[in-house]
Design an enzyme around this catalytic site. Structure first.
Site, PDB file in Angstrom:
ATOM      1  N   GLU A 168      -6.347   1.550  -2.554  1.00 43.41           N
ATOM      2  CA  GLU A 168      -5.499   0.543  -3.137  1.00 43.41           C
ATOM      3  C   GLU A 168      -5.935   0.198  -4.469  1.00 43.41           C
ATOM      4  OE1 GLU A 168      -6.082  -1.684   0.467  1.00 43.41           O
ATOM      5  OE2 GLU A 168      -7.777  -3.246  -0.582  1.00 43.41           O
ATOM      6  N   ARG A 194      -7.115  -8.080  -9.429  1.00 42.14           N
ATOM      7  CA  ARG A 194      -7.998  -9.380  -9.948  1.00 42.14           C
ATOM      8  C   ARG A 194      -9.311  -8.984 -10.176  1.00 42.14           C
ATOM      9  NH1 ARG A 194     -10.572  -9.295  -5.084  1.00 42.14           N
ATOM     10  NH2 ARG A 194      -9.777  -8.833  -3.189  1.00 42.14           N
ATOM     11  N   GLU A 253      -9.565   1.127  -5.751  1.00 37.28           N
ATOM     12  CA  GLU A 253     -10.558   1.350  -4.617  1.00 37.28           C
ATOM     13  C   GLU A 253     -10.330   2.939  -4.193  1.00 37.28           C
ATOM     14  OE1 GLU A 253     -10.278  -1.618  -1.497  1.00 37.28           O
ATOM     15  OE2 GLU A 253     -11.584  -2.981  -2.738  1.00 37.28           O
ATOM     16  N   LYS A 283       0.904  -1.161  -0.012  1.00 42.05           N
ATOM     17  CA  LYS A 283       0.207   0.091   0.035  1.00 42.05           C
ATOM     18  C   LYS A 283       0.849   1.356   0.176  1.00 42.05           C
ATOM     19  CE  LYS A 283      -4.198  -1.752   2.001  1.00 42.05           C
ATOM     20  NZ  LYS A 283      -3.959  -3.378   2.023  1.00 42.05           N
TER      21      LYS A 283
END
Length: 635
Positions: free
Chosen positions: A293, A297, A275, A116
């Site tokens: 973040e 996937r 996000e 992060k």
């Protein structure tokens, strides 16, 4: 083009991927652990390979076994799904090194977004807004304490390698910082093997907004608009929707453009999600939405994006992994209506949301308005080894209000037994006035607390519906009625008009009587909300499944009207003290059940004779299974 695909996952996402692969003419290979030998995803695949014991660390997380399974079956590609190894850059590289196609982003892209702190620095350089905070390399307690003071309390401590709500602590005051830091680091080390942290300014009215992005090997990157995942419990998403309510076009354009810049900054290929955390104290504004973040996937909640865009994201993944360009250009993508997804978990809200395991003797979700993604069916076993999510219920409608109502109707008809679920909790979340008004933030569920826990007992109207179902069962086929049910009825003759009612005992021990009223008999959802089973009458009210029957409680005591001895929880019978036909006295020990490392003695509720002894020492039993019946002497 891919010809045979191995899915390195299990459950609903494995079944979801197989469905699209099958439609594209691609053969599928499943992998499975001991616990999943009879799982739905195994039976739906063209081939299946056993990869080890039940614990994920010995099966689904062992990359070498998965690659070997692909080579053994002649698969030319591996799709990781989500979770497990889906964001493991080393595994992705190993797949490529084995000469196989990796259905996912390049390993270097996964690494770039994996930590992060590094990801925030990269985003800052790409012009993507990030939350005010500290993500430096100096991890000393003194430096972190000073940075927290500079940011201003409250602050959020986050593990740089974290995810899923782990390694995260909110700190409200300086005096609490040191202890919270120590706890966060300890959890991060245990969960991710990395105890480094970053600090962020705590957003007082946070909304979780995320943008679906997609890139290909030809340099194209598009977005498929945003999702709102603000309804969370302990940092875990509960209900997701698209588009985000209250998002105006200018803000949407700004946040989606930032997401595309983020994806291009790491040369992204495939499906990914950026996000953001939004400070919604003054509504959704572009200058108050910050990068949080990237998930490299496919997301659990991807179906809501598919529903509003008409795009099959798994098909796009398979095509892009095969070297094709993204099928649509940005200007071809539009939003159509509103979609909401609810995650159905095998857990018991009344017991602090503890996971509920065992056999799904009853499992029914209507599809009146819904798309249901699941990896289980009636008769499947919910294992303690994996995530307890058993289904995703997704609805699409012209408006948000219509979608909420449609999803509540689906939950009204969702019946699961004896495994407990959060369906009633989900129904109450959807009914919440603030949620319906889109007055959202990630703390809404926590603030509502016990108000979102379904009642322990059904309403009188619902009990009456159960009584009507019981009577209907008699009228249709008297020969099929279990003996216990005969003792729960009073004043009843077939086709008679003088019936007084049906006596039930709820799992809580409360005795209730259902009246067979015209309203109950004419209930407009009778067929979907009621089921007559060998355990009793199952009724659904506001998403919650209730069992109506005479039964004992967990102490082994019984109501005077019932001699059925019921397992209070899943466990193992370790001793049986009686035999068929034996006379017993009230209070006499009948058997001992071992559950959760404790022994539970089950006793006779009254003097009687043993009938229907269905277990022996060593038997594994499910919650509320009938173990034996004590028939009163003289009957």
């Amino acid at each position: 083009m891919i010809t045979k695909l191995l899915i390195a996952n299990r459950g609903e996402i494995a079944c979801r991927i197989m469905r699209t692969a099958r439609s594209m003419g691609i053969a599928t290979v499943a992998v499975y652990s001991d616990a999943d030998a009879k799982a739905l995803h195994v039976r739906q695949a063209d081939e299946a390979v056993h990869i080890g014991p039940s614990p994920a660390a010995e099966s689904y997380l062992v990359g070498a076994k998965i690659i070997a399974a692909a080579q053994q079956t002649g698969a030319d590609a591996i799709h990781p799904g989500y979770g497990f190894l889906s964001e493991n850059a080393d595994f992705a590289q190993s797949v490529l090194d084995a000469g196989l196609i990796w259905v996912g982003p390049k390993p270097q892209s996964i690494r770039a977004m994996g930590l992060k702190d590094a990801a925030k620095q990269l985003m800052r350089a790409a012009g993507v807004p990030v939350t005010p905070g500290y993500d430096g390399s100096d991890q000393s307690v003194d430096r972190l304490t000073a940075e927290a003071e500079a940011i201003g309390y409250p602050v959020l401590i986050k593990a740089v390698a974290g995810g899923g709500g782990k390694g995260m602590r909110k700190v409200d005051a300086p005096a609490d910082f040191a202890a919270a830091l120590e706890s966060c680091r300890r959890e991060a080390k245990a969960s991710f093997g990395n105890d480094e942290v970053l600090l962020e300014k705590w957003i007082t009215s946070p909304r979780h907004i995320e943008v679906q992005v997609f890139g290909d090997s030809h340099g194209n990157v598009v977005h498929l608009f945003e999702r709102d995942c603000s309804l969370q419990r302990r940092h875990q998403k509960v209900i997701e929707e698209a588009p985000a309510p209250g998002m105006d076009e200018a803000t949407r354009e700004a946040i989606c453009a930032a997401a595309v810049r983020a994806a291009k900054a790491v040369d992204y290929e495939g499906a990914g999600t950026i996000e953001f955390i939004a400070d919604a104290s003054e509504g959704l504004r572009a200058d108050r939405i910050f990068f949080m973040e990237m998930n490299t996937r496919l997301q659990v909640e991807h179906p809501v994006t598919e529903e509003i865009t008409g795009v099959d994201l798994v098909e796009w993944q398979l095509r892009v992994a095969s070297g094709e360009p993204i099928p649509l250009k940005q200007e071809d993508l539009t939003i159509n209506g509103h979609a909401i997804e609810a995650r159905l978990y095998a857990e018991d809200p009344a017991k602090g949301f503890l996971p509920s395991t065992g056999r799904l003797d009853e499992f029914y979700i209507p599809t009146l308005h819904a798309r249901v993604e699941t990896g289980v069916e009636e008769g499947s076993v919910v294992s303690p080894f994996y995530d307890p999510m058993i289904a995703k219920i997704v609805v699409h409608a012209a408006s948000r209000a219509s979608a909420i109502t449609a999803l509540q109707e689906e939950l009204d008809g969702t019946l699961v037994h004896p495994v407990k679920t959060n369906a009633g909790f989900l129904w109450l979340c959807l009914a919440d006035a603030a949620f319906r008004a889109a007055d959202l933030d990630t703390g809404l569920i926590e603030r509502r607390g016990e108000n979102l826990i379904p009642p322990a007992s059904p309403s009188p109207d619902t009990i009456n519906v159960g009584a009507a179902a019981d009577a209907l069962c008699w009228e249709r086929d008297e020969a099929t009625i279990p003996d216990w049910k005969a003792r729960s009825l009073t004043g009843f003759r077939l086709n008679a008009a003088d019936r007084k009612g049906v006596h039930f005992v709820l799992p809580s021990g409360e005795a209730v009587t259902g009246q067979i009223t015209p309203r109950a008999q004419d209930h407009d959802q009778f067929d979907m909300m009621t089921r007559v089973t060998g355990d009793g009458i199952l009724v659904v009210e506001k998403g919650q499944t209730y069992l109506l029957r005479s039964r004992i409680d967990g102490t082994g005591q019984a109501s005077a009207a019932d001699g059925a001895i019921i397992a209070p929880m899943p466990g193992k019978v370790i001793a049986v003290d009686v035999s068929e036909g034996q006379a017993v006295t009230a209070g006499q020990r009948l058997m001992v059940l071992e559950a959760m490392k404790m022994e539970h003695a089950l006793a006779a509720p009254f003097d009687g004779v043993i009938e229907g002894l269905s277990v022996s020492a060593g038997s594994q039993v499910q919650v509320e299974a009938v173990l034996v019946t004590v028939v009163p002497q003289g009957e």
